[in-house]
Design a protein around this motif. Structure first.
Motif, short mmCIF file in Angstrom:
data_model
loop_
_atom_site.label_atom_id
_atom_site.label_comp_id
_atom_site.label_asym_id
_atom_site.label_seq_id
_atom_site.Cartn_x
_atom_site.Cartn_y
_atom_site.Cartn_z
N UNK A 171 0.83 -1.21 0.00
CA UNK A 171 0.00 0.00 0.00
C UNK A 171 0.86 1.26 0.00
N UNK A 172 1.89 1.29 0.82
CA UNK A 172 2.79 2.44 0.88
C UNK A 172 3.55 2.60 -0.44
N UNK A 173 4.05 1.50 -1.00
CA UNK A 173 4.77 1.55 -2.27
C UNK A 173 3.88 2.12 -3.36
N UNK A 174 2.66 1.62 -3.47
CA UNK A 174 1.73 2.11 -4.50
C UNK A 174 1.36 3.57 -4.27
N UNK A 175 1.24 3.99 -3.02
CA UNK A 175 0.91 5.37 -2.71
C UNK A 175 2.02 6.31 -3.19
N UNK A 176 3.26 5.98 -2.90
CA UNK A 176 4.38 6.81 -3.36
C UNK A 176 4.40 6.86 -4.88
N UNK A 177 4.20 5.73 -5.53
CA UNK A 177 4.20 5.68 -6.99
C UNK A 177 3.10 6.57 -7.57
N UNK A 178 1.89 6.40 -7.12
CA UNK A 178 0.77 7.16 -7.69
C UNK A 178 0.89 8.65 -7.40
N UNK A 179 1.32 9.01 -6.20
CA UNK A 179 1.46 10.43 -5.86
C UNK A 179 2.59 11.09 -6.63
N UNK A 180 3.61 10.35 -6.99
CA UNK A 180 4.76 10.94 -7.70
C UNK A 180 4.51 11.11 -9.20
N UNK A 181 3.62 10.34 -9.78
CA UNK A 181 3.39 10.39 -11.23
C UNK A 181 3.03 11.79 -11.73
N UNK A 182 2.28 12.55 -10.95
CA UNK A 182 1.85 13.88 -11.40
C UNK A 182 3.01 14.87 -11.48
N UNK A 183 4.14 14.54 -10.86
CA UNK A 183 5.31 15.42 -10.88
C UNK A 183 6.31 15.08 -11.99
N UNK A 184 6.07 13.99 -12.71
CA UNK A 184 7.00 13.57 -13.77
C UNK A 184 6.96 14.54 -14.95
N UNK A 185 8.15 14.89 -15.43
CA UNK A 185 8.27 15.76 -16.61
C UNK A 185 9.33 15.20 -17.54
N UNK A 186 9.20 15.51 -18.83
CA UNK A 186 10.22 15.07 -19.78
C UNK A 186 11.26 16.18 -19.96
N UNK A 187 12.28 15.89 -20.74
CA UNK A 187 13.40 16.81 -20.95
C UNK A 187 12.92 18.19 -21.40
N UNK A 188 12.03 18.24 -22.38
CA UNK A 188 11.55 19.52 -22.92
C UNK A 188 10.86 20.34 -21.84
N UNK A 189 10.04 19.69 -21.02
CA UNK A 189 9.35 20.42 -19.95
C UNK A 189 10.33 21.02 -18.94
N UNK A 190 11.40 20.30 -18.61
CA UNK A 190 12.41 20.83 -17.70
C UNK A 190 13.13 22.02 -18.33
#
Length: 155
Positions: A12-31
């Motif tokens: 549950x904790x592993x999945x929570x960290x994964x799901x909460x972090x996805x919205x912060x992912x950016x690609x090279x161009x966005x950075x």
């Protein structure tokens, strides 16, 4: 010395960290467009900014696991999630030589027995989902490539 700790968090904790972090992912161009990355620097796949531990509370839990398993007193200076799909063009050899240790926590890996771990110059270090690999910051390493496309998330 390279350490591997298995079963770091409950599912549950592993999945929570994964799901909460996805919205912060950016690609090279966005950075680059945001001014957070110089255009000549390379960023493979997608990743979050290096202060993820300030947005999602997990650092103290990981540090406690390290202390309990390895008796090391460490602090988290930077943390981020990486997403890769195994594409060879995204190999990105690097190190964290300014720090004594670097760690990779395996949030989600695609295949139970294939290409799971971190590629270092001396060898491939296997690691399963929900495990933590801790190694000297000076070691050059990269996410492995694969002939198959998949979604791999590491912290």
């Amino acid at each position: 010395m390279i350490y591997r700790i298995n079963n770091v968090f409950d599912n549950e904790k592993r999945k929570d960290i994964l799901e909460r972090s996805k919205k912060y992912l950016r690609d090279h161009k966005e950075f680059v467009d945001s001014g957070d990355l110089h255009p000549e620097l390379r960023l493979p796949g997608k990743q979050t900014s290096p202060n993820l531990h300030k947005k999602i509370p997990f650092a103290n839990d990981i540090l406690k696991v390290i202390k309990n398993n390895l008796d090391l007193d460490l602090v988290v200076i930077n943390s981020w999630v990486n997403w890769t799909d195994g594409n060879k063009k995204d190999l990105n050899w690097h190190n964290h030589k300014a720090f004594d240790y670097a760690g990779v926590y395996y949030l989600r890996i695609p295949f139970p027995f294939f290409n799971n771990g971190t590629l270092c110059e001396d060898k491939f270090y296997k690691a399963s989902q929900n495990s933590l690999l801790l190694f000297p910051g000076r070691m050059n390493h990269t996410a492995p490539s694969s002939p198959f496309r998949f979604h791999r998330y590491t912290l």
